[in-house]
Every structure is written in C-alpha cells, then in structure tokens.
Design an enzyme around this catalytic site. Structure first.
Site: not given
Length: 919
Positions: A387, A405
């Site tokens: 993250e 993504e």
C-alpha cells in the site's frame, strides 16, 4: 483505474509508520537496460497467450463463482470464512465499509467484465438477478465517490454492453433499458449530496434519507478529497446523455469547475483535501496517488468522451505541473502546493500505479515506461505492490488489497508499444495471484506482503478491473466479441461508448472522429511503431549510494584493464569516456542524484558491452556490501554568536574520517571561507582560516583532500556546503562523507556536511554580522544564558536583540537525535545518507524561545508530534523558492537573517503538517 477501491478522503489507512521506518530517498539509481527490439526479446506465441488468457478466465470463475455461491446477495465475499460481508453484521472497518450499501456491490461491479470475458450467458443471468434482487433504497450511509464509480458506473457499463449485445441479435433481446432506469434512480439519490454553496458534493449520503435529515446520519461533514469531488463527470455525463436529463452532467461539471478555480495558481497543483463549503485546502500536499489520482484521470477522459476542449486544457496545465514538480523520474513524490520544490514525504502509495496508464493515453510514453518499471521492481521484491513503499523499495505499509492499477498500466503500455516484455509482466502477476492470494473460496487480500498473511477480504474492484485488464492483455482482437476501442474505461474500468460525445450535444461528426482517434491511437495494436521511439526497457533497477570510490593503480603490463566499480569516479573524464564506450550513460538528475543506464546496443563492441554489464553488476554488489556498513548519526552545527546564542541548530551530515564528535569534546570557533572555495588545492588565505572552522564548497575533488588542505592551513574544523542549489535536509537524505579509500588517520579535525539551504544560513549570517561563531557537536548544546543576558543588557544592541527575539518567538526547536538508535531503525539506513530514523529526530533548523535556565525543559516539536494549524501561519509562496545557494556573489544584496529564519520556520511547519497527515 485509480479510483478503484476505498480511497475516498474518509477512507481508512493502515496505522502510520513512524519516521524511523521510512527509508531515506534513494540516492543513486543503477539501471541495466537493453533495447526493446534488439535485445533478443521473443514475441510470445499465440498458444502461450491463449493459455494465459484461459488461466485468467479460470481465475475469474474461481472468484466470481465463490462470490455467487457463498456471498450473494451480500456486497462482498469474505474468502477466508467463505461467507458474505453484510454491512452491520461484521465488525466495522471504518470508512472502508462506506462502499457497501446492501446492493450486491460485487455483482453490479462485475457486469461488464462478464461480457469482456465472453461470458455472455452469465452476463444475461447476472442482469436478471440485479433487476430482481437489488434494492437501491436502503437506510445506509454510503460514499458518494465509491457508489458513483462502482454502482452507477457498473450499471452504466452493464447497460452499454447490454444494448450492444441486443443489437447483435443473439443475447439480451428482452432487455429494455432496465439497468439504465436503475442508474437514473441512483443518480437522483446522489444529487442531494451536491447541495452545497461550492457545488462540491458531501462525501457521504444516506440512500434512503439523503442529506441532513435526522435519520440520514450525514450532512455534517466539511471536507472531501479532490478525487472524491472530481471523479464524477464520466458517469454523470454518460447518465445525462443516455437519458436526456442534463442535470447530472451539470452538477458534475460545476464540481470540476470549482476545483479548477481553487487550484494553487503559482504551482497549478491541487491539494488532497478541500473544505466543501469554503473551498479552502485542508491538506495542502499534492501528488498523483491517493486522494487526487482520478481527478487528473477524469479531466483527460472527459475530453475524450465529451469533446470539451477545456478539459484537455486543464489536464495539460496540471500535467505540466506534475512533470515539473512531482515527477522525479522514475519516482512520483508528493510535494506542497505552495512550495512545490518541497517534498512532502519519502514514500509513495500504491494508487499512483495507474499513472503510467494515463501517461499512455496522454501520449507521454517514456516516463510511463520508467515509472512502470520502478513499480515492477517493487513487485518483484515483495510479490505485490505494498500500500505504501519507500523510495528504496522498502515496505512502508504492508497491506495489498489486490489492487488492479498496476495491471491496468501494464495493459495500456503493451497496447502502446507491442513489447512482449509486458506480457511477461502480466504472466508474473497471474503467477503471484495464484501462488500467494488464492484460497479455497476465492482470492484473499494480503495483510502483510512480507509474511504472506491474508485478510478476509475480496473487494469488488478485483473482479471489475483486475481480470478485465489481465484478459485484455493476452487477448487478440478476435478473442473479444466487440471492438474494445469503441469504449473508454472509467476509473473502475467500466465501459462507456465513445459515441456519447455526439449525444445531446452540438458536436460535429468531424470532431467526434478526431476524439475517437485520439483515444484509439494509444490502444490500437497498429501502434507498435511507437517502439521505434523507445530506447530501452529497464530490467534491473536498484538504488545505490552516491559515494566516491578509491582510485587504485590498475596498470598491468602496460595495458589498462576494464574499469572496475570500486575505482569509478563520476568526476573523472577518463572514466566517463570508458562508460560511454561500454554503452553506459551517466545522467545527472535535477535533484542532484546520479543515474547509470546501460544500453547494450550503444557499446563500441560486444566485448565492451560485456564489460559494461560486468561493471553494472559490480556496482550492485558494491552497493549491497556497503549497505551493511554501520551508519553514523547526524551531527549539529549550532550558531552560538550574537544574535543567535545557540538558538539556530543546523542538521549536519557526518564524515567517515577525522575527529569523531561523539567521542570527543565539541569544536567551537569562528567560521571563515576558504580560498579556493572548493578546497581542492593549497589554500591561498591560510591566515584567514588559521584557528577557525573553514567553509568549503562540495565538488571537484574528494572530501578527504579538502580536509587535508584546510588542516594544513591551520583550520580547527571544516564544514562542506553542498553545491546543489536549493538542497535541504528536510527534503533530502542526510549526507555521509566517505574517505578516499586511503588511510585517513592523518586527518585530525572534525568535518561536517551541510546542504545548500542550511549552509546559506551561515553564509548569510557572515554577510550580515561578519563574525559568526559556531559549535560543531554530536547534538545541540544548551544556550549560554549569561552571554545572552550580557548582550541584551547592552544599550547599543537593543535593536539587534529585538530582531533576534522576533526570530526566536516565531520559531521552534527540534532536538537532535541521541546517538543510540534501535536495530529496527538501522534497517532503513542508507550508505550515503543517514537513516530516516535519524532524520525523524535530527531535522533541526529553526530556533525557539527558551528560558534562561538551562535545566528547564525545552519547547520542542518533532515530525511525529503535534503541530500548529498552518492555515493561520502559512503564506502562499511564489512558484519557485528564493535562491539560497552559497554560490552567489559576495557583493549581492542579501536577505536579513530574521527573514531567512522565518522562511525556514514556514518550511518546517509545512513539512511537519504534511508528515502528520494520512492518506
């Protein structure tokens, strides 16, 4: 795209890691590169691509099938416990749960994925289930942003492909715009969120009761994230153009217009969080990741879909600012909107992985390749993209909720370049998902990428985006039952038809064709000729220290052996010529770092290319070895003369040679500039530096050589000032000066390193006060109250004392770090720079008002502590900062020292607040 997942302003983030866990910014990038087309990369066979495509289909069936069997009609699957996640029945996860509205979220989010994957029968069954079972009138508070991109976008994507299938004549013949009617119903339920004076929507709304009603339990919020307010135009405009109800597009445009007007005019950047009523920026840091990401994406895609040139103009303005301030190739680091040269953090978040894909749509391929490869190296190190991760690829936040993504950017880069390298990247993603995330009831998010532990979570965007992009990556045109280039992807990868640009709008057909071409040109398989403009693809990406290596005699039998990494000096012209012959380029980055890139095809011969490869490998090994060396803590340069009296403490980098200030008494003396200023030859002004601390400029020779020259002139210490204009310890890792590879026991004086901005404080003090005395020590010492009181009692110094007091009262002091540091801190140390553990406690520039009693506690502020509200303190700055380099003429008019220190205090306060903020 970037909007996928819980990244609204109110979204929870992992517990903030202390600065001691944040690694210093990478100082030296070593890149071994080969040409895309000449390095022998073999195209992937049709059979292998089909095999991987079929593997993606099987993985989707595993995830979707387990959701339908164990979770439906719940919003999401809990893959570890094989049950559905229902809002209110499971322990709250905070704002993450705002995506759940008891409307079978995963099913709606997956609708158009079913069609892309050629599961048309399953799609027809899914649409029937949505129409039969889904209720949009639940008494539940949901995120406007997440509901828009996932549910409204899912319904519109499903409708787009339903009418396409109906037109083809085999499936969905019964369909009569039912999904569109649901989308319209949901759109009207979201409209009350826009009932603000600014036009920016509230971040949350109750599906049943709207905003501000007692039953609504929402409407009191004041802040929203930029992405939350700026990621509505595609879905809302599509809804308007599908239905003819213009109100949706009007509201979304008004929100975008307001954000544009509120941009910081000198930098053209936007902040992360904005007050929805006043338009004030609440968080003034800016990047391309969490909180802002899809705002930029929707500006460009709104131009593609709607044909409004103003969106393109806005995007280009922002993009220029991004590439000027945020892009530090291949990194993308957050900055402050008012001081864009000031980095806001030394780590990046996973959501910026969408940006290379957006750059492909923009047509800026080279930086897209660079950033994508950097991200891929992080993945290869940790199996997934954490993250958040530091600039030298260490984990900052260890979670990975199966974000898509990176797969998205991989797909778009493959479509733009045709390079089979990206197929191999996609293959790695598939293998990692199956190896580490697959569980009996689906795919589980990673709780910690370092340990491989799981979280009982499978977000809807995993099915909406990940499998869609991976399948499209390996699919040929004939594998898809419709032309994907007739659609644009929303941030959640939902498909909206490009023909909407002419619906309910007076846009000419000619303009429409141009718009379609502008989008398709970067997704068409015909664009493989882009590769002719691409020089290389990175296959190895490491961070190494900038350090001067020893120069050893290497002549044997009259012949020069190949250049060895341990002998390399970046300032040696002969070495640079050898590098060029080996196909190795040396690039000086704008922030002072150096990058090595090998282009095998540019080597003078195959033997030289082999030497270059060996040189790069040696450099990697050398870095690995040096990273194991123990790091020295930072040192302090304390200005103790009038009018400072010890209030000003500058963080200094240590040296690996000379007097160790942690073991010996501090060195105190007046400062004097050496001549020559670089200190690389015998000093011509020995009388000026005799018995003083010499100031020397970095560059042109080794640090040890500078130390010997000033020591021979009689100096009692030395301060090396960085020659990289504008460098600062609050935006760069602290520097550790290395020896020259020889015996440095002859150097007896202490040597410290100051970045340009800290050094300019001493230089400006000399200009204004002539006699400046400093203390070189391992940490700041207590001020001398007797000397200060005596000075203050002198009438002729009243005005100067008043000036010093003004500086003091507007500033704060940050104590220097203790010598002891934890083992955990040392893990993030860097060979060139001090660890961020040290940075956390060592960044110390501005003074604070203290009592004259040295036994009283000092008023302190550190980067982890509370800081005052910047809204009342921070003045808007010009686009670039005032030049404070030491490389200015001595006759040049200088700023008063109190002005300089006040500006420094503003920098530190801004930096403290940005570090305090969370994603």
């Amino acid at each position: 795209m970037s909007g996928a997942g819980s990244r609204g302003c109110g979204s929870p983030v992992p517990q903030r890691a202390p600065w001691s866990l944040v690694a210093a910014t990478a100082a030296f990038y070593l890149v071994s590169a080969t040409s895309v087309w000449t390095a022998g990369a073999e195209p992937m066979s049709r059979e292998e691509k089909q095999k991987l495509g079929n593997q993606v289909l099987e993985m989707f069936d595993h995830a979707y099938g387990n959701y339908m069997e164990h979770a439906y009609p719940a919003d999401e699957l809990m893959p570890l416990t094989c049950r559905g996640r229902v809002r209110g029945q499971e322990p709250s996860r905070g704002d993450v749960d705002d995506a759940l509205g008891k409307f079978s979220l995963t099913l709606i989010d997956s609708l158009d994925t079913l069609v892309v994957l050629n599961k048309t029968k399953e799609f027809e069954d899914a649409v029937r289930k949505v129409l039969r079972d889904v209720n949009l009138d639940n008494d539940v508070v949901v995120s406007v942003f997440e509901t828009n991109i996932r549910v409204l976008g899912g319904l519109l994507g499903g409708h787009s492909l339903a009418i396409m299938l109906k037109e083809k004549g085999e499936y969905m013949q019964w369909y009569n715009d039912e999904l569109l009617q649901m989308a319209k119903q949901l759109g009207y339920k979201l409209l009350p969120a826009f009932n603000t004076t600014s036009g920016l929507p509230y971040p949350r709304i109750n599906l049943k009761f709207g905003i501000r009603k007692p039953e609504a339990r929402t409407g009191t919020e004041t802040d929203t994230c930029t992405a939350c307010a700026g990621t509505l135009i595609l879905e809302f405009a599509a809804l308007s153009r599908f239905t003819g109800a213009t109100i949706f597009e009007e509201y979304a445009r008004k929100a975008l217009d307001f954000l544009w007007e509120k941009r910081q005019r000198s930098s053209n950047l936007v902040g992360v969080t904005i007050n929805i009523h006043t338009g004030d920026w609440v968080r003034k840091d800016s990047g391309v990741g969490a909180g802002i990401d899809s705002y930029y994406e929707y500006l460009l895609k709104a131009y593609v879909l709607l044909g409004d040139d103003s969106f393109l103009e806005r995007f280009n303005t922002h993009y220029d600012a991004i590439m000027r301030y945020i892009s530090q190739p291949p990194l993308l680091l957050d900055v402050h909107i008012h001081k864009p040269m000031l980095n806001a953090r030394t780590w990046m978040d996973a959501l910026l992985a969408f940006f290379p894909g957006l750059q492909v749509l923009k047509g800026d391929i080279r930086p897209a390749i660079e950033t994508h490869e950097m991200l891929y190296q992080v993945i290869k190190k940790h199996n997934f993209l954490p993250e958040a991760f530091t600039t030298d690829f260490r984990v900052h936040w260890a979670q990975h909720p199966l974000r898509p993504e990176f797969a998205e950017s991989t797909y778009f880069l493959y479509k733009a370049t045709g390079d089979p390298y990206y197929l191999e990247v996609g293959k790695t993603l598939i293998e990692n998902l199956n190896k580490y995330a697959r569980v009996p009831c689906g795919f589980a998010a990673m709780k910690d990428v370092r340990t491989g532990s799981h979280e009982d979570r499978m977000d809807s965007f995993f099915l909406a985006e990940m499998f869609k992009y991976l399948y499209l990556l390996f699919a040929d045109k004939e594998d898809i039952i419709f032309d994907i280039e007739d659609y644009i992807f929303t941030t959640e990868a939902h498909l909206l038809p490009l023909w909407l640009s002419t619906t309910n709008q007076s846009i000419s057909k000619k303009n429409t064709k141009i718009l379609v071409s502008s989008y398709s040109s970067f997704t068409s398989s015909k664009t493989s000729n882009f590769a002719s403009n691409i020089i290389f693809i990175w296959h190895v990406f490491f961070s190494l220290p900038v350090i001067t290596f020893s120069r050893e005699e290497s002549f044997r039998s009259g012949a020069k052996p190949p250049l060895r990494a341990r002998d390399f000096m970046a300032t040696n012209p002969e070495h640079l010529e050898i590098l060029k012959k080996m196909g190795v380029s040396l690039i000086h980055l704008k922030d002072g770092r150096v990058q090595l890139v090998q282009h095998a095809i540019q080597a003078a011969s195959s033997i030289d290319a082999e030497d270059g490869l060996r040189f790069m490998q040696e450099m990697i090994e050398l870095s690995s070895q040096q990273q194991k060396e123990q790091q020295l803590p930072p040192r302090a340069v304390q200005i103790v003369s009038h009018p400072f009296f010890g209030r000003v403490v500058l963080t200094a980098g240590p040296a690996q040679f000379g007097l160790d200030l942690s073991k010996h008494k501090e060195t105190r003396g007046f400062v004097a500039s050496s001549k020559p200023y670089n200190g690389c030859s015998e000093l011509t002004n020995p009388e000026a530096v005799m018995g003083k601390i010499a100031l020397i400029q970095r560059g042109q020779c080794m640090f040890a050589e500078k130390a010997r020259n000033i020591q021979n002139a009689g100096a009692i210490g030395g301060i090396v000032i960085d020659d990289n204009e504008g460098s600062s310890s609050d935006t760069a890792p602290l520097f550790q000066m290395a020896g020259d590879g020889k015996d440095t026991d002859d150097i007896k004086i202490p040597m410290l390193f100051l970045f340009s901005k800290e050094g300019s404080i001493i230089l400006d003090a000399i200009r204004e006060y002539e006699e400046v005395e400093v203390l070189l020590s391992d940490k700041a010492k207590d001020r001398d109250p007797e000397m200060e009181n005596e000075e203050q009692s002198s009438p002729e110094n009243d005005s100067q004392n008043q000036s010093a007091e003004q500086v003091s009262s507007s500033s704060q002091e940050v104590d220097l770090v203790d010598q002891e540091s934890s083992e955990e801190n040392s893990l993030n140390s860097h060979p060139e720079s001090l660890s961020s553990a040290d940075m956390d406690k060592a960044v110390s520039i501005s003074p604070s008002e203290q009592t004259s009693n040295p036994t009283e506690n000092h008023e302190t502020t550190n980067l982890n502590g509370e800081c005052t509200d910047l809204d009342n303190q921070l003045q808007e700055q010009s686009e670039t900062e005032e030049d404070s380099s030491p490389n200015v003429s001595w006759g040049k008019k200088v700023r008063p020292i109190d002005s300089i220190l006040a500006d420094w205090n503003e920098d530190i306060e801004a930096f403290e607040m940005m570090e305090k903020d969370e994603l």
